[in-house]
Design an enzyme around this catalytic site. Structure first.
Site, PDB file in Angstrom:
ATOM      1  N   ASP A  42       8.755  20.347  -1.041  1.00 44.72           N
ATOM      2  CA  ASP A  42       8.285  20.553  -2.346  1.00 44.72           C
ATOM      3  C   ASP A  42       8.288  21.889  -2.281  1.00 44.72           C
ATOM      4  O   ASP A  42       8.386  22.633  -0.974  1.00 44.72           O
ATOM      5  CB  ASP A  42       7.020  19.759  -2.919  1.00 44.72           C
ATOM      6  CG  ASP A  42       6.120  20.350  -2.091  1.00 44.72           C
ATOM      7  OD1 ASP A  42       6.496  21.055  -0.684  1.00 44.72           O
ATOM      8  OD2 ASP A  42       5.047  19.733  -2.252  1.00 44.72           O
TER       9      ASP A  42
ATOM     10  N   ASP B 187       4.546  11.887  -7.825  1.00 47.12           N
ATOM     11  CA  ASP B 187       4.655  11.320  -6.159  1.00 47.12           C
ATOM     12  C   ASP B 187       2.811  11.656  -6.747  1.00 47.12           C
ATOM     13  O   ASP B 187       2.419  12.547  -7.185  1.00 47.12           O
ATOM     14  CB  ASP B 187       4.363  12.195  -5.450  1.00 47.12           C
ATOM     15  CG  ASP B 187       4.603  14.139  -5.604  1.00 47.12           C
ATOM     16  OD1 ASP B 187       3.146  14.705  -4.944  1.00 47.12           O
ATOM     17  OD2 ASP B 187       4.701  15.521  -6.619  1.00 47.12           O
TER      18      ASP B 187
ATOM     19  N   CYS C  62      -2.249  -8.701  -4.797  1.00 48.43           N
ATOM     20  CA  CYS C  62      -1.231  -8.553  -3.718  1.00 48.43           C
ATOM     21  C   CYS C  62      -0.878  -9.321  -3.106  1.00 48.43           C
ATOM     22  O   CYS C  62      -1.875 -10.023  -2.135  1.00 48.43           O
ATOM     23  CB  CYS C  62      -2.750  -7.405  -3.942  1.00 48.43           C
ATOM     24  SG  CYS C  62      -1.949  -6.403  -2.583  1.00 48.43           S
TER      25      CYS C  62
ATOM     26  N   CYS D 260      -0.063  -7.183   0.154  1.00 47.65           N
ATOM     27  CA  CYS D 260      -0.079  -6.790   1.225  1.00 47.65           C
ATOM     28  C   CYS D 260      -0.352  -7.084   2.988  1.00 47.65           C
ATOM     29  O   CYS D 260      -1.081  -7.726   2.824  1.00 47.65           O
ATOM     30  CB  CYS D 260      -0.582  -5.363   0.958  1.00 47.65           C
ATOM     31  SG  CYS D 260      -2.330  -5.316   1.056  1.00 47.65           S
TER      32      CYS D 260
ATOM     33  N   CYS E  93      -4.120  -7.416   2.565  1.00 51.12           N
ATOM     34  CA  CYS E  93      -5.014  -8.827   1.442  1.00 51.12           C
ATOM     35  C   CYS E  93      -4.742  -9.788   2.143  1.00 51.12           C
ATOM     36  O   CYS E  93      -5.210 -10.577   1.935  1.00 51.12           O
ATOM     37  CB  CYS E  93      -3.942  -8.707  -0.441  1.00 51.12           C
ATOM     38  SG  CYS E  93      -4.986  -6.369  -0.868  1.00 51.12           S
TER      39      CYS E  93
ATOM     40  N   HIS F 233      -2.908  -0.978   1.722  1.00 51.32           N
ATOM     41  CA  HIS F 233      -2.206  -1.517   0.506  1.00 51.32           C
ATOM     42  C   HIS F 233      -2.683  -0.448  -0.874  1.00 51.32           C
ATOM     43  O   HIS F 233      -1.891  -1.306  -1.190  1.00 51.32           O
ATOM     44  CB  HIS F 233      -4.503  -2.148   0.208  1.00 51.32           C
ATOM     45  CG  HIS F 233      -5.282  -2.266  -1.231  1.00 51.32           C
ATOM     46  ND1 HIS F 233      -4.134  -3.636  -1.918  1.00 51.32           N
ATOM     47  CD2 HIS F 233      -5.049  -1.595  -1.955  1.00 51.32           C
ATOM     48  CE1 HIS F 233      -4.487  -3.695  -2.787  1.00 51.32           C
ATOM     49  NE2 HIS F 233      -5.019  -2.798  -3.378  1.00 51.32           N
TER      50      HIS F 233
END
Length: 387
Positions: free
Chosen positions: A95, A274, A313, A315, A318, A344
Site C-alpha cells: 500500500d 486485506d 478446519c 489446519c 486444529c 488457524h
C-alpha cells in the site's frame, strides 16, 4: 514491459455480483476472490513463509510507511527487493502508506504537494509526495503497488471529502506519470492500482471512479471504508463503487474485514481483500471459526480436551491440538499459542475465499453465503455458549 496486468474474469454468480477471476503477476497466479494477509513490516506476524504457503496464500502485503521508516527502502532495494528480503516467492502488494500518514493528522501537514509527517517511532520528520511514494514502492519491488491518496476521516464534512477526492485524483495522475517515468527496478512489471475515495457519498464515489477509470489503471481499489461507518453502509458503498468500476479489471477493498464482511463484499462484486484482523485477533486470544469467534481465554476451555479450535478446519493447529492445550499455552504466555492461533486464523480466511470461489463457479454462492453467515453468527446468538 507492459502495464497490462493479466486478469481474467472467469465467472459471475447468477444470483448476485460475486465474481471468480484469475490474476497473474511475475511471481504467482492468484485465484480471486482472494484474501491477502498483512505483512506490515516485511513479515506476517508470527508466520513464516513456509506456513503461509501451507495455508495456500499466493499473495501478501507490505506497508510503505512502515518499511520506509525501518529498515528503509534503500536497504530493501540493496537486498534485491522485498521478495528476496523476506524470502517470499509469491506475489506482493504494497500500500502507499496514505492511510497511516493521514491517521497522523494531528502531527502532519497536508498540502497539494504532499504530506509532511512525524515518525511515530522517533519523531523524525518525513515528506511523502506522489512522486516520492512511487520511488519508494519501486525500490520495494512489490508486484502490485498503490497510488498515494487522501483518506478523509469518517466524520469529515462533505466539503472536506470532496477536497480529498480532488486531491486523490490529482495525485493519482502524478503517480501514474512518475510510475511510467522511473521504470522497474527489479526486472519484472509492477502494476499500479488506483484508489477510489469519496466517503459514503455516492456522487463523489462515482466521480472518483469515473475519472480514475479514464486514466486506465491496471486495477482499482476502494479506500476509505471500515473507518467508522456501520456494516450496512459499508456494504452499500462497496457495492455501489464496484458497480462504477470496469468489469475486466480487479477490484480491491482495502482494510476489510471480518469473515462476514468479506462474504458480503464478495457478493457486492469485490475481488481482493486485506485486513489485520486474523493476526491481531490471534494475538488477543480470539479464533475465527465456522461457528463464530472462540475466545481461548474463556475458562470453559480449561478442560476441553475433545475439541480443536474448529472441528471443520484442517489446519495444523486444529489437526493436532485441543482447545485446552492452546488455552494453557496462551494463559502461560507461551509464544506457540499465538503462532497456532495465527496459523488457524489465516488458514480459516484462505479456506473461506477458496470455498467462496468454488460456489461462485457452481452458481451456488448466494445460498452458501447465507448459510455460512448464519453459522458464524451462532455463537453470538447463543448466550450460553463460551465466547
Amino acid at each position: 514491459m507492459t502495464d497490462n496486468l493479466s486478469f481474467k474474469l472467469i465467472k459471475t454468480d447468477g444470483s448476485c455480483s460475486a465474481r471468480a477471476g484469475e490474476l497473474t503477476t511475475a511471481h504467482s497466479t492468484v485465484n480471486t476472490p482472494i484474501f491477502m494477509p498483512v505483512g506490515t513490516q516485511a513479515t506476517v506476524k508470527a508466520m513464516s513463509p513456509l506456513e503461509l504457503n501451507s495455508c495456500g496464500c499466493p499473495i501478501i502485503l507490505g506497508n510503505t510507511y512502515h518499511l520506509h521508516l525501518r529498515p528503509g527502502e534503500d536497504i530493501i532495494k540493496e537486498a534485491g527487493g522485498l521478495h528476496k528480503f523476506e524470502s517470499w516467492d509469491g506475489s506482493l502488494l504494497t500500500d502507499s502508506g496514505g492511510f497511516q500518514v493521514f491517521s497522523l493528522r494531528d502531527i502532519s501537514k497536508i498540502t497539494d504537494d504532499g504530506v509532511e509527517f512525524q515518525s511515530h517511532i522517533d519523531g523524525s520528520r518525513h515528506f511523502f509526495s506522489p512522486e516520492k511514494v512511487m520511488e519508494i514502492e519501486h525500490d520495494l519491488g512489490a508486484d502490485i503497488i498503490m497510488v498515494f491518496d487522501e483518506c478523509p476521516p469518517s466524520d469529515a464534512e462533505i466539503a472536506k471529502v470532496k477536497a480529498a477526492v480532488d486531491r486523490t485524483l490529482a495525485w493519482a495522475q502524478r503517480c501514474l506519470d512518475h510510475h511510467h517515468k522511473i521504470g522497474f527496478h527489479h526486472g519484472y512489471p509492477q502494476y499500479l492500482f488506483a484508489i477510489v475515495q469519496g466517503g459514503v457519498a455516492e456522487a463523489l464515489r462515482e466521480q472518483c471512479a469515473r475519472e480514475l477509470t479514464a486514466m486506465d489503471f491496471p486495477g482499482y481499489a476502494v479506500g476509505g471504508l471500515a473507518v467508522g461507518e456501520t456494516p450496512d453502509v459499508m456494504y452499500k458503498i462497496a457495492q455501489f463503487t464496484a458497480s462504477c468500476l470496469p468489469q475486466n479489471k480487479p477490484r480491491y477493498l482495502m482494510g476489510v474485514g471480518t469473515p462476514i464482511d468479506i462474504l458480503e463484499c464478495i457478493s457486492a462484486g469485490i475481488d481482493m481483500f486485506d485486513c489485520v484482523l486474523p493476526t491481531r485477533n490471534a494475538r488477543n486470544g480470539s479464533a475465527f471459526t465456522s461457528k463464530g469467534k472462540v475466545n481461548i481465554r474463556n475458562a470453559a476451555y480449561t478442560r476441553d480436551f475433545s475439541h480443536p479450535l474448529d472441528e471443520n478446519c484442517s489446519c495444523y493447529a486444529c489437526a493436532n491440538f485441543s482447545r485446552a492445550y492452546i488455552r494453557h499455552l496462551y494463559m502461560a504466555g507461551e509464544i506457540l499459542a499465538i503462532r497456532l492461533m495465527t496459523l488457524h486464523n489465516i488458514h480459516f480466511y484462505m479456506e473461506l475465499v477458496r470455498s467462496a470461489r468454488a460456489h461462485i463457479l457452481g452458481d451456488t454462492f448466494n445460498e452458501w453465503k447465507k448459510e455460512m453467515i448464519a453459522q458464524m453468527s451462532s455463537l453470538h446468538r447463543d448466550t450460553s455458549a463460551p465466547l
